[in-house]
Design a protein around this motif. Sequence first.
Motif, PDB file in Angstrom:
ATOM      1  N   GLU A  47      47.868  32.027 -27.392  1.00 32.52           N
ATOM      2  CA  GLU A  47      46.744  31.354 -26.391  1.00 32.52           C
ATOM      3  C   GLU A  47      45.561  30.991 -27.302  1.00 32.52           C
ATOM      4  N   PRO A  48      44.776  30.190 -26.817  1.00 37.86           N
ATOM      5  CA  PRO A  48      43.609  29.514 -27.640  1.00 37.86           C
ATOM      6  C   PRO A  48      42.870  30.446 -28.246  1.00 37.86           C
ATOM      7  N   CYS A  49      42.384  30.314 -29.511  1.00 38.27           N
ATOM      8  CA  CYS A  49      41.677  31.439 -30.309  1.00 38.27           C
ATOM      9  C   CYS A  49      40.516  30.575 -30.953  1.00 38.27           C
ATOM     10  N   ASP A  50      39.353  31.398 -31.433  1.00 38.65           N
ATOM     11  CA  ASP A  50      38.282  31.156 -32.196  1.00 38.65           C
ATOM     12  C   ASP A  50      38.564  31.558 -33.510  1.00 38.65           C
ATOM     13  N   TYR A  51      38.162  31.173 -34.646  1.00 42.40           N
ATOM     14  CA  TYR A  51      38.440  31.500 -35.879  1.00 42.40           C
ATOM     15  C   TYR A  51      36.974  31.793 -36.840  1.00 42.40           C
ATOM     16  N   ILE A  52      37.251  33.178 -37.609  1.00 42.39           N
ATOM     17  CA  ILE A  52      36.368  33.352 -38.450  1.00 42.39           C
ATOM     18  C   ILE A  52      37.116  33.460 -39.969  1.00 42.39           C
ATOM     19  N   GLY A  53      36.610  32.582 -40.801  1.00 42.36           N
ATOM     20  CA  GLY A  53      37.338  32.768 -42.280  1.00 42.36           C
ATOM     21  C   GLY A  53      36.420  32.955 -43.161  1.00 42.36           C
ATOM     22  N   HIS A  54      36.610  33.883 -44.112  1.00 39.80           N
ATOM     23  CA  HIS A  54      35.914  33.854 -45.470  1.00 39.80           C
ATOM     24  C   HIS A  54      36.313  33.465 -46.526  1.00 39.80           C
ATOM     25  N   SER A  55      35.762  32.313 -47.271  1.00 36.29           N
ATOM     26  CA  SER A  55      36.350  31.820 -48.293  1.00 36.29           C
ATOM     27  C   SER A  55      37.713  31.149 -48.071  1.00 36.29           C
ATOM     28  N   LEU A  56      38.698  31.535 -48.692  1.00 33.93           N
ATOM     29  CA  LEU A  56      40.162  30.913 -48.572  1.00 33.93           C
ATOM     30  C   LEU A  56      40.286  30.926 -47.047  1.00 33.93           C
ATOM     31  N   GLY A  57      39.793  31.919 -46.345  1.00 33.97           N
ATOM     32  CA  GLY A  57      40.053  32.072 -44.944  1.00 33.97           C
ATOM     33  C   GLY A  57      39.526  31.072 -44.310  1.00 33.97           C
ATOM     34  N   GLY A  58      38.305  30.615 -44.742  1.00 33.53           N
ATOM     35  CA  GLY A  58      37.620  29.437 -44.116  1.00 33.53           C
ATOM     36  C   GLY A  58      38.590  28.109 -44.020  1.00 33.53           C
ATOM     37  N   LEU A  59      39.220  27.878 -45.070  1.00 32.93           N
ATOM     38  CA  LEU A  59      39.946  26.794 -45.365  1.00 32.93           C
ATOM     39  C   LEU A  59      41.260  26.787 -44.246  1.00 32.93           C
ATOM     40  N   VAL A  60      41.799  27.975 -44.190  1.00 35.22           N
ATOM     41  CA  VAL A  60      42.909  28.238 -43.423  1.00 35.22           C
ATOM     42  C   VAL A  60      42.551  27.986 -41.920  1.00 35.22           C
ATOM     43  N   ALA A  61      41.106  28.575 -41.804  1.00 34.71           N
ATOM     44  CA  ALA A  61      40.784  28.432 -40.323  1.00 34.71           C
ATOM     45  C   ALA A  61      40.537  26.820 -39.671  1.00 34.71           C
ATOM     46  N   ALA A  62      39.994  26.165 -40.757  1.00 37.45           N
ATOM     47  CA  ALA A  62      39.758  24.747 -40.497  1.00 37.45           C
ATOM     48  C   ALA A  62      41.185  24.204 -40.442  1.00 37.45           C
ATOM     49  N   ALA A  63      42.227  24.331 -41.185  1.00 36.64           N
ATOM     50  CA  ALA A  63      43.366  23.642 -40.979  1.00 36.64           C
ATOM     51  C   ALA A  63      44.077  23.942 -39.599  1.00 36.64           C
ATOM     52  N   LEU A  64      43.783  25.307 -39.195  1.00 35.50           N
ATOM     53  CA  LEU A  64      44.475  25.785 -38.050  1.00 35.50           C
ATOM     54  C   LEU A  64      43.874  24.972 -36.601  1.00 35.50           C
ATOM     55  N   SER A  65      42.484  24.896 -36.871  1.00 38.79           N
ATOM     56  CA  SER A  65      41.817  24.194 -35.673  1.00 38.79           C
ATOM     57  C   SER A  65      42.255  22.643 -35.619  1.00 38.79           C
ATOM     58  N   ARG A  66      42.401  22.323 -36.850  1.00 39.33           N
ATOM     59  CA  ARG A  66      42.896  20.861 -36.794  1.00 39.33           C
ATOM     60  C   ARG A  66      44.244  20.613 -36.080  1.00 39.33           C
ATOM     61  N   GLU A  67      45.208  21.688 -36.120  1.00 41.98           N
ATOM     62  CA  GLU A  67      46.199  21.635 -35.394  1.00 41.98           C
ATOM     63  C   GLU A  67      46.226  21.899 -33.943  1.00 41.98           C
ATOM     64  N   SER A  68      45.075  22.462 -33.729  1.00 40.20           N
ATOM     65  CA  SER A  68      44.923  22.885 -32.376  1.00 40.20           C
ATOM     66  C   SER A  68      44.521  21.659 -31.165  1.00 40.20           C
ATOM     67  N   ASP A  69      45.179  21.746 -30.021  1.00 38.30           N
ATOM     68  CA  ASP A  69      44.963  20.830 -29.026  1.00 38.30           C
ATOM     69  C   ASP A  69      43.555  20.875 -28.431  1.00 38.30           C
ATOM     70  N   ASP A  70      43.237  22.347 -28.607  1.00 36.96           N
ATOM     71  CA  ASP A  70      41.666  22.435 -27.665  1.00 36.96           C
ATOM     72  C   ASP A  70      40.717  22.366 -28.748  1.00 36.96           C
ATOM     73  N   GLU A  71      39.540  22.617 -28.557  1.00 35.55           N
ATOM     74  CA  GLU A  71      38.322  22.917 -29.445  1.00 35.55           C
ATOM     75  C   GLU A  71      37.945  24.292 -29.771  1.00 35.55           C
ATOM     76  N   PRO A  72      38.533  24.874 -30.606  1.00 39.77           N
ATOM     77  CA  PRO A  72      37.965  26.192 -30.991  1.00 39.77           C
ATOM     78  C   PRO A  72      36.782  26.282 -31.612  1.00 39.77           C
ATOM     79  N   TRP A  73      36.212  27.271 -31.752  1.00 41.92           N
ATOM     80  CA  TRP A  73      35.116  27.535 -32.505  1.00 41.92           C
ATOM     81  C   TRP A  73      35.587  28.102 -33.963  1.00 41.92           C
ATOM     82  N   VAL A  74      35.082  27.578 -35.008  1.00 38.62           N
ATOM     83  CA  VAL A  74      35.257  27.882 -36.439  1.00 38.62           C
ATOM     84  C   VAL A  74      34.160  28.022 -37.218  1.00 38.62           C
TER      85      VAL A  74
END
Length: 754
Positions: free
Chosen positions: A621-648
């Motif tokens: 299901e649609p998610c929001d993302y909180i990433g620290h350091s490397l995790g922030g890069l992964v979170a931004a990439a996941l949001s780019r692949e998402s069709d909705d508008e997650p909070w990152v």
Amino acid sequence: MSSPSAEQRVVSLSPLAVPIATGVISGVLHGLSLPGWGSGWLAWVCLVPVLCVVTRPPNGATWTTRSALLCGLASGGASGLFRVYWIAETLGRYGGLGLVEAVATTALLVLYLAVYPMLFFSICRRLRDAGTPSSWNADLLIPWLVAAAWVLLDWVQTWLLSGFPWVVLGTTQYDEPLIAAFAALAGVHGLTFCIVLVNMGFAQLLCSTRARQRISASFAVLLPGIAIVVWGVGQLNALASESKIEPLRIGIIQGNIRQDVKWEPGWKQSTTQRYADLTRALAEDSGRLDLILWPETALPYRFDDDAHLSYRHAVAQLAIDIDTPLLVGSLGTRSPTGRPGLYNRSFLIDRRGDVAGFGDKVHLVPFGEYLPFAWLFGYMHELTAQSGAFDPGERHAIIPLGTAPENHLGLFVCYESIFPAITRDLAARGAGFLVNTTNDAWFGTTAAPYQHFAMVVLRAVETGRPVVRAANTGISGAIGPDGRIHHATELFQTGTLAVAVQPRTELTPYVRYGDVVFLLGAGLWVGWFCLVGHRRRATVLQDMAAAGLELDILAAQPTPLQRPVVLLPGYDSSAEAFVTLRAHLERCFTGTSGRIIDIDLRHNLPLPDLVTHADGARPGEPCDYIGHSLGGLVAAALSRESDDEPWVFALASPFGGTRLATVARWLRFPFPALLADLAEQRQGNDGMVRRQRGFRALHLRGDPIASGLPPGSDTAFDVPLLLPPWQRHRSVHADPRVLLRIVLALRQRPGATS
């Protein structure tokens, strides 16, 4: 349509144009103020263009660390060329280097000299942006801190890499006795402090918009000016009115032997004969003299070696014939303790022809008298090939000239004249006058001989001692304790001088107390850090407490969590890093059970593959993302692949990559494939950021890992000054202010219940 204003046209240029242009202007003004160029008054305004931009950048322009570094490079490069351009000619003519090698080596020195302005303007920029306390005390301190920063960097130049404080800014005032007299109180570095202080005062007067900054700027201009004039008038009057003792009459020989033949074996006889003939002529024309000086290494051979016994006897006989002691520059082969070596030495031959004393050069010239870092600069070996590499003497010599204690001479040789501590020590140990022997033939007809002579003038003022100078090709002369030049020869002329020298025994404040300005400068900065640190700590703790209190209020009225939240930890980090964040999410929201998901990123995968792994591990299901350091890069990439508008929420994430990844690979940290990808894809990681209203980048100020985002794209929070840099990176997800931003954003998400 109206044409753009001048200010708009400036801003429309490349963002690097302003720092480079102002840096070059300041550097050229600084260079023109140096001895040899004849515009010492420019020193009082040479830094104003840059300091104006630091104080108040043009509208629309930003003054980043890169801007400050570029400005310093441009300024230091321009002024450095004026200071040492002559080295290229020396290396080419006497070092056997080709044009390219000579220019490249000189450019390397210029770059080294530019490091100091780069650091200085970076400090100025940080001082402006460091969250300075808003108070009268702070505004009054700023100009003094700027001046202190400059002189502390000058202090580093006095010892780093054996020291190279060549024509520091205060030297520009050598030909203004009223101003130069201040060096008797505070040394040349104290004079530099005043010059930089006045420059900063002018900059604030021109560019500051705050009334109290203008008032503090007025103090910065007026106080040093008043202090210099008051002290200068008093010092010059005191020197003019003090009782005189019997002057010494000293002869100076300027042999004018070209550097390219000086060390040729066939020139030993002719060189010795030239100095003997000039000495006899001087003795006949000038009457009885107390001493005759020959320049540094006037006799280009080992004077105390029996292989040159005939030359030694000839010089001894000369002293007997003219009934005058000779101070003869030559080479020595043994130290006072008997240690064999090669010493740049001056021998005192008394009226009986005996060696009555000698003094060695202690601080040797790098590359000219010894070759440092031979593994790197071996190609410059020809500079020391003819004379040989010298050994340093054990101590600077004070040589008695007769029985009267005030007639003791303090000897400093050539390059040693650029170090105030040497002549200060000689005066403190009882030298009544100073003797400087030098060979400036290396410099040709460039500005270097004038710069070198100007520094000797400041040594006279600082110590309150007259200085007599004998130079092979000039400038030879005599300088009074007030800095007035009584005699000065022309360059590359053969000649002699007879001068009257008035020895002195009074000690100047500078001789008594030394470079107190360094201690005062350090004290200013320590006091500033304490002031800023205390106020910042109090403010930060207050803000953190307020954020914690607001979190408690929100926790008392939890609202439903709209979407699952995916927590993505940093490099080589586990879910335990988010324990504080998870606790606050569970307190401030309902329905969190099973909806706060941790994804482990500890896998030796390239970054794209790690994103694919995280994509497979997240809920459907649609998610929001909180990433620290490397995790922030992964979170931004996941949001780019998402069709909705997650909070990152990207916390301290390096979207521009980080060179620390390369260092970690060298140190064999785990997950080398991931580290290699982070290091090699520095230019592409910022493309992961999806421009949407739900994206937020947060970090603590002073984090050693930069976000790489454009200015204004992320939010920075102040921290106490003493918090270690790495701790600023690791603790961002536990900071109450960051937690509050996250909680408020999630609660205000569209569709959330207030």
